[in-house]
Design an enzyme around this catalytic site. Structure first.
Site, PDB file in Angstrom:
ATOM      1  N   GLU A 126       0.813  -1.216   0.000  1.00 17.74           N
ATOM      2  CA  GLU A 126       0.000   0.000   0.000  1.00 17.74           C
ATOM      3  C   GLU A 126       0.846   1.266   0.000  1.00 17.74           C
ATOM      4  O   GLU A 126       0.507   2.243  -0.677  1.00 17.74           O
ATOM      5  CB  GLU A 126      -0.954   0.010   1.196  1.00 17.74           C
TER       6      GLU A 126
ATOM      7  N   HIS B 291     -10.376  -4.961  10.767  1.00 15.84           N
ATOM      8  CA  HIS B 291     -11.011  -4.847   9.443  1.00 15.84           C
ATOM      9  C   HIS B 291     -12.391  -4.209   9.499  1.00 15.84           C
ATOM     10  O   HIS B 291     -13.154  -4.328   8.551  1.00 15.84           O
ATOM     11  CB  HIS B 291     -11.174  -6.240   8.814  1.00 15.84           C
TER      12      HIS B 291
HETATM   13  C1  LIG Z   1      -1.923  -4.602   4.637  1.00 14.07           C
HETATM   14  C2  LIG Z   1      -3.002  -5.446   4.087  1.00 14.07           C
HETATM   15  N1  LIG Z   1      -3.346  -5.294   2.802  1.00 14.07           N
HETATM   16  C3  LIG Z   1      -4.319  -6.036   2.259  1.00 14.07           C
HETATM   17  C4  LIG Z   1      -4.971  -6.972   3.017  1.00 14.07           C
HETATM   18  C5  LIG Z   1      -6.111  -7.796   2.422  1.00 14.07           C
HETATM   19  N2  LIG Z   1      -5.695  -9.184   2.294  1.00 14.07           N
HETATM   20  C6  LIG Z   1      -5.995 -10.111   3.215  1.00 14.07           C
HETATM   21  S1  LIG Z   1      -5.311 -11.593   2.884  1.00 14.07           S
HETATM   22  C7  LIG Z   1      -4.603 -10.998   1.479  1.00 14.07           C
HETATM   23  C8  LIG Z   1      -3.771 -11.877   0.639  1.00 14.07           C
HETATM   24  C9  LIG Z   1      -2.614 -12.381   1.400  1.00 14.07           C
HETATM   25  O1  LIG Z   1      -1.864 -13.225   0.599  1.00 14.07           O
HETATM   26  P1  LIG Z   1      -0.710 -14.080   1.242  1.00 14.07           P
HETATM   27  O2  LIG Z   1       0.170 -13.201   2.054  1.00 14.07           O
HETATM   28  O3  LIG Z   1      -0.059 -14.816   0.136  1.00 14.07           O
HETATM   29  O4  LIG Z   1      -1.419 -15.081   2.234  1.00 14.07           O
HETATM   30  P2  LIG Z   1      -2.453 -16.232   1.904  1.00 14.07           P
HETATM   31  O5  LIG Z   1      -3.805 -15.631   1.874  1.00 14.07           O
HETATM   32  O6  LIG Z   1      -2.069 -16.821   0.604  1.00 14.07           O
HETATM   33  O7  LIG Z   1      -2.315 -17.205   3.019  1.00 14.07           O
HETATM   34  C10 LIG Z   1      -4.904  -9.660   1.287  1.00 14.07           C
HETATM   35  C11 LIG Z   1      -4.465  -8.838   0.143  1.00 14.07           C
HETATM   36  C12 LIG Z   1      -4.601  -7.091   4.354  1.00 14.07           C
HETATM   37  N3  LIG Z   1      -5.214  -7.934   5.178  1.00 14.07           N
HETATM   38  N4  LIG Z   1      -3.607  -6.321   4.862  1.00 14.07           N
END
Ligand SMILES: Cc1ncc(C[n+]2csc(CCOP(=O)(O)OP(=O)(O)O)c2C)c(N)n1
Ligand SMILES: Cc1ncc(C[n+]2csc(CCOP(=O)(O)OP(=O)(O)O)c2C)c(N)n1
Ligand SMILES: [Mg+2]
Ligand SMILES: [Mg+2]
Lengths: 328, 355, 328, 355
Positions: free
Chosen positions: D79, D148
């Protein structure tokens, strides 16, 4: 190599690892059912990724701390958090790990060494550095392990944290569960260089890539990393290649951004099935005993639902308590 | 009170904070401090130069010599990293003090403060405590322009889970710093740069550092309590941090004009001492709130709303807010001086109410 | 190698580089005098680091944008920002580049391609990525260059920015002026691995280390990086080894954290002195003509003070204007 | 008004925002949008799956097919990086729309928003404009717990240099989104998750998405103007975003009790339509402010203070604030429902004033 590794895992550890993984998988499946019934209000499933925390937590002790993400049920179970309390938390009950205040993205049980799941991507990484700093300052010989996804590799705080841990030689292990996707975004798109392990370069710490669908490989790789941390030689970055079988969140359909072939490929390397073979190959177990373990897992999961169902919701006053230790 | 507790002297704000930290570090092995150049020249022990700076405001000067590099820990410029590390250390049994050099930098590390430090205790059902103290600097008047001159305690006060205090002189600085370190919740201590002796207009710093008698011994000023340094019956002036000084100066002038003025030194923004405010306003029936933070959604709005709602029937006049305007902090000296709440503006507002 | 490099710089460019560096140095010296007189309210001096932006800006065109830090006078001058307006800004005058509202840490002149100094360490790095994104979206062939210190390498946003620039192949050059210190902290303490250039590894972009006290070396290294960017081949990270001769801020004494020997060593490699020799070696100039250039610089600087002194302070209403383009 | 401008229909909030973005992108080549999974599945064009998500709330569904990957740009989870890039793009001639998925993540990128987007125009003497639009989601009621589910528009409203708007239904969503994109200043659009159709208590979402008639054609709702969807003379209820819906429901019930209720839909927090508020309160002499943000240093405090100061002599009763309590957002359903301002609380407050 394969041989020396095999001999490296003793029977009770191997059985513990299988039991942990199968319990996790059944727990997650149960969660899905609870969600379908409208009792559990949404979650990120860890099915497919059970081997990663299991291989690591096999080396952890009571005072060691792990930290997780939005997708952390498998971390919690591997570190020994109580299933009943977990399910109660997921149903928002007063008997939950967090008294129902945290829910799926924030399960924590510091006494068990689970310093918390965290819903903000990357946010827990420096917190793990802090837990390791405590260990160093208190000379406790404890280590901390932080799990994060491939998506978190986009967050700058990872690099700040690796740098701090490295210059201060802190007992922390950074574990990236590279399940290839952050929500719908493949890491091949979002990650320059397409390797998490390589990102350790320039931070004066090892970065290693491990088959995260093999709990045996995870066990061996993390053994070295944790020994290194515990003996004061500093941090390691582990990239564990894995796959989530379900959608990102709830019943979100993954086929909108990935293919059936890809799913089939990764499911063919399933960590639980492979561990089953390993147990049999090693003469640690047989089909029958494995079935017993599966059943034991199912019983524990069913009990957790019963426990949660019978537990009360928190009193409404709980909305206002524990915002502070004391506030007046 | 022991004999030594009675020993008092005039010291600077910086020295007062330094004493509080030193005392707590000496008496509690779990207390440590980290931040950028909190010692300065780290890793240069071979040159005998570890304590080049002692923090950019010299608040930690001399401490590395007493407590060593482990407990007086220089950091890279990684606020999210080391404040997050402070949270993790706090969660696992330490009592870290962490320096966020200027409050305007919160934007690179806000997540660690508001999502972790502030929320973990609650989210985790009360099972983890986060006894971290974050110290930071605020305020204009030092030619530091828009990014380095903000006040911003209002946005932290917004967040449940954080405590916010802002001392007004050496006495309150020492007492609140001590209380903050001992507190089991995350506390942010906002230290005004002018109070710490930074100013480009010398007359603004006049007397600031030496305005109060400070006991040598350790003492706490309770978080959540305001002080009433001047009592009166015609009007209440409420100040916070540097603006308490402005209020006191205005009070002097108003007294010369024949008015009886009460001054409240807010000290704690969260929790806030509503009782002292309401009680005073019920007595004086008039109030001017003086604050350097931006005016929108601010502590000044909060106090004005509180007074309006809780002392409605007692008010002779609507509450008045003297704050920074809804603009950013400019560099040029005359503009910057115009940005700041001043004695003149306070006196003018009070007179127009009381006339 | 040395020869081919030498022939790579034409006379007018070489003379421009010298003139730029000597003007910068004299400007900074004058600023110090203005501060001593209490007219200029504090600043971070760039003396010693003149070669870095000069070598780079030699390759930049009008539409290209550079972005700076708290220590950016040398960036501004190298990109052609007007000296009079700079000095007026530093004295808080209405005729300043920023109408007196920004001051030393925020000098900007977008028409000259100086998209702004920035007082928050690391903060400008993603902004440069955005300027490069504009160039790509508008197909303008422009590039952007962001300068930052060794201290900024501690900030996570650098890695987020490198990643974005790399996956999107944006025309941006990341230039770290490694002057060995962030305030009083030596990079050997704060930077794991002790190399900025190496931090590019894993981001699929070149990271190169350059003698930043040699404008000739800077010229050649940045030529390649900027050509690469301009031709759509993506970003480069340049680590320019340099040294600030003065304290971090104002008259802050650097000998509290560094040694006389160290200072002497770096001053012995002074960029201006070395460029002088180069001009003579190449037959581009001689002692006398160099003196004329020095004098020309001094005159420009003195004029800037006169201009600033004669300029009015902004009207007090300026406090409230330009917070928004429009607000009602 | 052309014929097509008259064409209206009931559409969802999500579709309304989508239409606004699509129209602006079609009509201004400088407009583009980026964020995490704003398309989803980026780089998988070979699978024909670029538009897996269209944003986590589906606000941008279908746009990549129309405008391509360059202008509908998936980002890594960075971000600070991509919002900073939005600022840089805006400074150099583009009109970026950037998605901050949940407002609770501001802490990882606040620096880019408050120190760059908000300040560059001023710091640089007006010579650079930052026409960036940041969209983000707010609100509890979706079982997303403390990180959230926040509202937080108050802390952005605090900052000079930012504009903040928060639509209350599909009609205002489309009009404000259009105005935000066309605005030359940084604008943050706060979209409530319940209004976007996210809820775990279906009755809360009842009718939300379809409560208003939305013209097919493009139109702007001016930033800085409140609407008065219900006029009345006994009491003013002020809502923001989702709480406007709460106010409307409360108004209905109060009308049944025989009261004449005025409802203000604030829409813009910065600038705020002080005039409409004051005018209404001068008429009704009573006011209840209903807001889901944390109570301290909030928009609710701001409005209460404004009313107290500017309409002091007109008030029959002190202003009342119905807000979230000074606590974090809990996960457990009954606690989360208790956290939210509700029709019942508003009616109760209003009745106790009017009785
Ligand atoms: C700072 C932030 N940006 C966006 C999100 C929204 N979000 C939640 S899970 C996710 C994807 C995370 O991907 P990854 O780190 O690969 O973990 P996975 O879901 O694959 O376990 C996003 C973008 C968030 N929770 N925090
Ligand atoms: C985010 C942030 N943290 C801390 C500071 C305070 N600060 C200003 S300059 C500086 C040192 C910067 O060092 P470096 O990046 O090496 O640049 P140099 O001063 O050497 O040019 C620090 C810590 C800041 N401006 N921004
Ligand atoms: Mg992932
Ligand atoms: Mg430096």
């Amino acid at each position: 190599m394969t041989n020396s590794k095999k001999t490296g895992i003793d029977k009770s550890t191997a059985l513990w690892m299988y039991q942990t993984m199968i319990t996790t998988r059944k727990f997650e499946a149960e969660c899905r059912r609870q969600a379908d019934q409208g009792k559990l209000r949404g979650m990120h499933s860890s099915i497919g990724q059970e081997a990663v925390p299991t291989g690591i937590c096999a080396h952890l002790k009571d005072g060691d701390q792990i930290l997780g993400t939005h997708r952390s049920h498998h971390h919690c179970i591997a570190k020994g958090v109580n299933l009943n309390e977990m399910m109660a938390e997921l149903l928002g009950k007063a008997t939950g790990t967090n008294k129902g205040k945290g829910g799926t993205m924030h399960i924590a049980d510091i006494n068990k060494g689970m310093l918390g799941a965290n819903g903000v991507v990357g946010s827990n990484i420096p917190v793990a550095v802090g837990a390791a700093l405590t260990a160093k300052l208190k000379k406790s010989q404890n280590v901390s392990v932080v799990f994060f996804g491939d998506g978190a590799v986009g967050q700058g705080v990872l690099y700040e944290s690796m740098n701090l841990a490295s210059i201060w030689k802190l007992p922390v292990v950074f574990v990236c569960e590279n399940n290839r996707y952050a929500e719908a975004t493949p890491f091949e798109y979002s990650m320059a260089g397409q390797s998490v392990a390589k990102r350790a370069t320039g931070f004066d710490m090892p970065g290693i890539n491990v088959d995260g669908q093999s709990v045996v490989e995870m066990y061996h790789a993390s053994k070295i990393a944790i020994q290194k941390a515990r003996s004061g030689e500093g941090p390691t970055l582990i990239e564990a290649m894995t796959y989530r079988y379900q959608g990102h969140f709830g019943a979100d359909p993954p086929l909108t951004y990935r293919t059936e072939e890809e799913e089939a490929l990764y499911k063919s390397k399933d960590c639980i099935r492979r561990m089953k073979s390993y147990l049999i190959d090693m003469g640690y177990s047989d089909e029958e005993k494995i079935l017993e373990m599966d059943e034991k897992a199912q019983i524990a999961v069913s009990e957790s639902v019963k426990f949660a169902d019978e537990s009360p919701f928190p009193n409404l006053e709980e909305l206002h308590t524990e915002v502070y230790v004391k506030y007046e | 009170m022991t004999q030594s507790q009675e020993k008092s002297r005039q010291i600077t704000y910086v020295q007062a904070v330094n004493e509080a930290i030193e005392y707590e570090m000496a008496n509690d092995p779990d207390v440590f401090i980290m931040g950028e150049d909190i010692a300065g020249g780290a890793g240069r022990a071979n040159l005998g130069k570890q304590d080049a700076w002692g923090g950019v405001f010299r608040l930690t000067k001399g401490l590395i010599g007493k407590f060593g590099e482990d407990r007086v820990r220089d950091t890279p410029i990684s606020e999210a990293g080391f404040i997050g590390a402070g949270v993790g250390a706090a969660a696992t049994g330490m009592r870290p003090i962490v320096d966020l050099m200027f409050v305007g930098f919160f934007g690179v590390c806000g997540d660690q403060i508001v999502n972790n430090a502030a929320k973990m205790h609650y989210m985790f059902g009360g099972k983890v405590k986060i006894p971290i103290t974050i110290i930071t600097s605020t305020g204009a008047g030092t030619a530091s322009a828009a990014q380095h001159s903000e006040t911003l305690y209002s946005i932290f006060t917004h967040f449940p889970g954080l405590k916010c205090v802002s001392p007004s002189d050496p006495y309150t600085a020492k007492g609140l710093m001590t209380a903050a370190i001992r507190d089991d919740d995350p506390v942010i201590v906002f230290n005004h740069k002018l109070l710490m002796g930074r100013t480009v207009k010398p007359e603004m710093g006049k007397g600031i550092g030496f305005g109060s008698i400070v006991p040598e011994d350790s003492y706490e000023i309770p978080i959540g309590k305001a002080l009433v340094p001047i009592e009166g019956t015609d009007i209440t002036l409420i100040g916070i941090s540097y603006t308490t000084l402005v209020c006191k100066e205005a009070a002097e002038e108003l007294q010369q004009k024949g008015y009886s003025v009460e001054v409240i030194d807010l000290l704690s923004l969260s929790p806030m001492d509503n009782e002292t405010i309401i009680k005073s306003v019920m007595k004086t029936r008039n109030v001017v709130i003086v604050d350097e933070d931006y005016p929108r959604c601010s502590i000044a709005s909060d106090i004005s709303a509180l007074v309006a709602e809780e002392a409605f029937d007692y008010l002779d006049s609507p509450p008045v807010r003297i704050t920074a305007p809804h603009t950013l902090v400019p560099y040029s000296l005359p503009l910057e001086m115009e940005f700041l709440p001043s004695k003149e503006k306070v006196v003018e507002a009070a007179v127009s109410i009381l006339e």
